[in-house]
Design a protein around this motif. Structure first.
Motif, mmCIF file in Angstrom:
data_model
loop_
_atom_site.group_PDB
_atom_site.id
_atom_site.type_symbol
_atom_site.label_atom_id
_atom_site.label_comp_id
_atom_site.label_asym_id
_atom_site.label_seq_id
_atom_site.Cartn_x
_atom_site.Cartn_y
_atom_site.Cartn_z
ATOM 1 N N GLY A 102 0.821 -1.202 0.000
ATOM 2 C CA GLY A 102 0.000 0.000 0.000
ATOM 3 C C GLY A 102 0.858 1.255 0.000
ATOM 4 O O GLY A 102 2.080 1.199 0.158
ATOM 5 N N SER B 147 0.703 5.891 -0.970
ATOM 6 C CA SER B 147 0.008 7.080 -1.468
ATOM 7 C C SER B 147 0.390 7.314 -2.911
ATOM 8 O O SER B 147 1.576 7.360 -3.238
ATOM 9 N N ARG C 71 -11.842 -4.157 0.814
ATOM 10 C CA ARG C 71 -11.397 -2.836 1.234
ATOM 11 C C ARG C 71 -12.471 -2.180 2.075
ATOM 12 O O ARG C 71 -13.653 -2.507 1.962
ATOM 13 N N SER D 273 -9.379 4.866 -2.393
ATOM 14 C CA SER D 273 -8.678 5.015 -1.118
ATOM 15 C C SER D 273 -9.396 4.231 -0.029
ATOM 16 O O SER D 273 -10.607 4.384 0.170
ATOM 17 N N MET E 117 -8.499 0.998 3.383
ATOM 18 C CA MET E 117 -7.642 -0.058 3.889
ATOM 19 C C MET E 117 -7.989 -1.317 3.112
ATOM 20 O O MET E 117 -9.179 -1.668 3.011
ATOM 21 N N TYR E 118 -6.980 -1.960 2.578
ATOM 22 C CA TYR E 118 -7.197 -3.160 1.792
ATOM 23 C C TYR E 118 -6.782 -4.395 2.602
ATOM 24 O O TYR E 118 -5.687 -4.420 3.183
ATOM 25 N N THR F 4 -3.501 -3.155 4.507
ATOM 26 C CA THR F 4 -2.516 -2.197 4.016
ATOM 27 C C THR F 4 -3.259 -1.003 3.447
ATOM 28 O O THR F 4 -4.255 -1.158 2.744
ATOM 29 N N GLN F 5 -2.787 0.187 3.770
ATOM 30 C CA GLN F 5 -3.510 1.412 3.438
ATOM 31 C C GLN F 5 -3.178 1.892 2.038
ATOM 32 O O GLN F 5 -2.017 1.955 1.643
ATOM 33 N N ALA G 241 -3.974 5.236 -0.395
ATOM 34 C CA ALA G 241 -4.499 6.599 -0.452
ATOM 35 C C ALA G 241 -4.248 7.153 -1.846
ATOM 36 O O ALA G 241 -3.103 7.185 -2.306
#
Length: 125
Positions: A9, A11, A38, A90, A92-93, A119-120, A122
């Protein structure tokens, strides 16, 4: 003991790409159905993509044509390749696993027993 560990994950800007990985242990990989879910703040958990134990893939309508689920059976790693990312991606996966069966919906989280920590992702506009 089954363990799932997500990574990858981060940005990115809209239109970008990310590849998520889910390393698994403690399971006979070929007998499990695997999926990515997600959850964004204030929203319900959503099934994104899933792989049946025979390798058939299923995708949520919102990600069809942009996301690809795959796996490396030898390494017991599940992947989610994401392209053309949008701000609405966007979240959390999470990676999920459940042994066997075919009579339950692949993208409904309540059927899965094993989950990773997430895992985030964004995506900025």
């Amino acid at each position: 003991q089954v363990q799932l560990v997500e990574s990858g994950g981060g940005s990115v800007q809209a239109g970008g790409t990310l590849r998520l990985s889910c390393a698994s242990s403690g399971l006979i990989y070929s007998t499990y159905r695997m999926a990515w879910f997600r959850q964004a703040p204030g929203k319900e958990r959503e099934g994104v993509a899933g792989l049946d134990s025979d390798g058939r893939a299923m995708y949520a309508e919102s990600v069809k044509g942009r996301f690809t689920i795959s796996q490396d059976k030898a390494k017991k790693i599940l992947y989610l390749q994401m392209k053309s990312l949008k701000p609405e991606d966007s979240a959390m996966y999470y990676c999920a696993a459940q042994q066997g069966g075919s009579g339950w919906p692949l993208l409904q989280g309540r059927w899965y027993r094993y989950w990773g920590q997430g895992t985030q992702v964004a995506v900025s506009s």
